[in-house]
Structure formats: C-alpha cells, structure tokens
Design a protein around this motif. Structure first.
Motif, short mmCIF file in Angstrom:
data_model
loop_
_atom_site.label_atom_id
_atom_site.label_comp_id
_atom_site.label_asym_id
_atom_site.label_seq_id
_atom_site.Cartn_x
_atom_site.Cartn_y
_atom_site.Cartn_z
N ASP A 4 -45.03 -50.30 -54.32
CA ASP A 4 -43.65 -50.79 -54.21
C ASP A 4 -42.77 -50.36 -55.38
O ASP A 4 -41.61 -50.75 -55.47
CB ASP A 4 -43.63 -52.32 -54.06
N GLU A 5 -43.30 -49.53 -56.30
CA GLU A 5 -42.55 -49.05 -57.44
C GLU A 5 -42.00 -47.66 -57.15
O GLU A 5 -42.57 -46.90 -56.37
CB GLU A 5 -43.43 -48.97 -58.69
N ARG A 6 -40.88 -47.33 -57.81
CA ARG A 6 -40.31 -46.01 -57.69
C ARG A 6 -40.46 -45.28 -59.01
O ARG A 6 -40.33 -45.86 -60.08
CB ARG A 6 -38.83 -46.10 -57.31
N LEU A 7 -40.70 -43.96 -58.93
CA LEU A 7 -40.90 -43.15 -60.12
C LEU A 7 -39.62 -43.05 -60.94
O LEU A 7 -39.64 -43.10 -62.16
CB LEU A 7 -41.38 -41.75 -59.73
N PHE A 8 -38.47 -42.93 -60.26
CA PHE A 8 -37.18 -42.83 -60.94
C PHE A 8 -36.27 -43.97 -60.45
O PHE A 8 -35.38 -43.75 -59.62
CB PHE A 8 -36.52 -41.47 -60.66
N PRO A 9 -36.46 -45.17 -60.95
CA PRO A 9 -35.68 -46.31 -60.45
C PRO A 9 -34.19 -46.22 -60.76
O PRO A 9 -33.38 -46.90 -60.13
CB PRO A 9 -36.33 -47.52 -61.15
N GLU A 10 -33.81 -45.36 -61.71
CA GLU A 10 -32.39 -45.24 -62.07
C GLU A 10 -31.60 -44.43 -61.04
O GLU A 10 -30.37 -44.42 -61.06
CB GLU A 10 -32.22 -44.63 -63.46
#
Length: 103
Positions: A4-10
């Motif tokens: 559920d995590e993203r590599l580039f959350p920005e």
C-alpha cells in the motif's frame, strides 16, 4: 515496501495523465536545459522505455524479465495469477547490462 506504499509519494495523481504527468514535465524541462531536443528527433520520457526494452532484447533477456523491469504486465496466467513480482536481485543483472552509450 508494503503493497500500500508508493515509491514516490510526492508525485500527485492527475485525472488525465495519472502519475506520469509530473515526471514528464520534469523531463521536458531537463531535456530543454540540456539542449537534447535536436538529437535524432524529439525524445520524450517514455523513449527511454523503448531503448531499455530494445537493448535488453538484443542481449537475449526474457520478455517477462524486461516487462518486470519496465513495470509491464505479462498477460499470462502463470505470472499474473500465480507468480509474484520480480525481486530486485532478479532484475539486477538486467539493470547492470544497460550501457550509458546505448541509453
């Protein structure tokens, strides 16, 4: 990373361009700054995917491994349903096979 995590959350999601809008704009500005627009036609952000795929194909890497590196689905039930994503160590040799003169 957890699923559920993203590599580039920005990087924000855009309704028309998905997550690729911001990186594409960044690359366009970088290309202009480096004056790359006049080299062998206009290259966009996704041109690198074509170059990477072709480079690894010419070296005999399996389509499934290249697809895994580029983030493509394989389309086959064996990999899609039963197989997991490639582990980074499985992709390492393909990444190391890329030469800067080809890219």
């Amino acid at each position: 990373m957890r699923s559920d995590e993203r590599l580039f959350p920005e990087i924000n999601y855009h309704t028309k361009h998905g997550y690729s809008g911001q990186p594409s704009k960044w690359f366009s500005r970088l290309r202009a700054k480096l004056e790359l627009s006049g080299t062998k036609g206009r290259k966009d952000f996704h041109s690198f995917r074509h170059t990477v795929a072709n480079c690894l194909k010419q070296q005999g890497y399996a389509e499934s491994l290249i697809g895994g590196l580029l983030g493509h689905a394989t389309g086959g039930i064996t990999y899609e349903r039963y197989g997991k994503e490639f582990k980074p160590e499985s992709l390492q040799s393909a990444v190391e096979a890329l030469s800067i003169d080809v890219l």
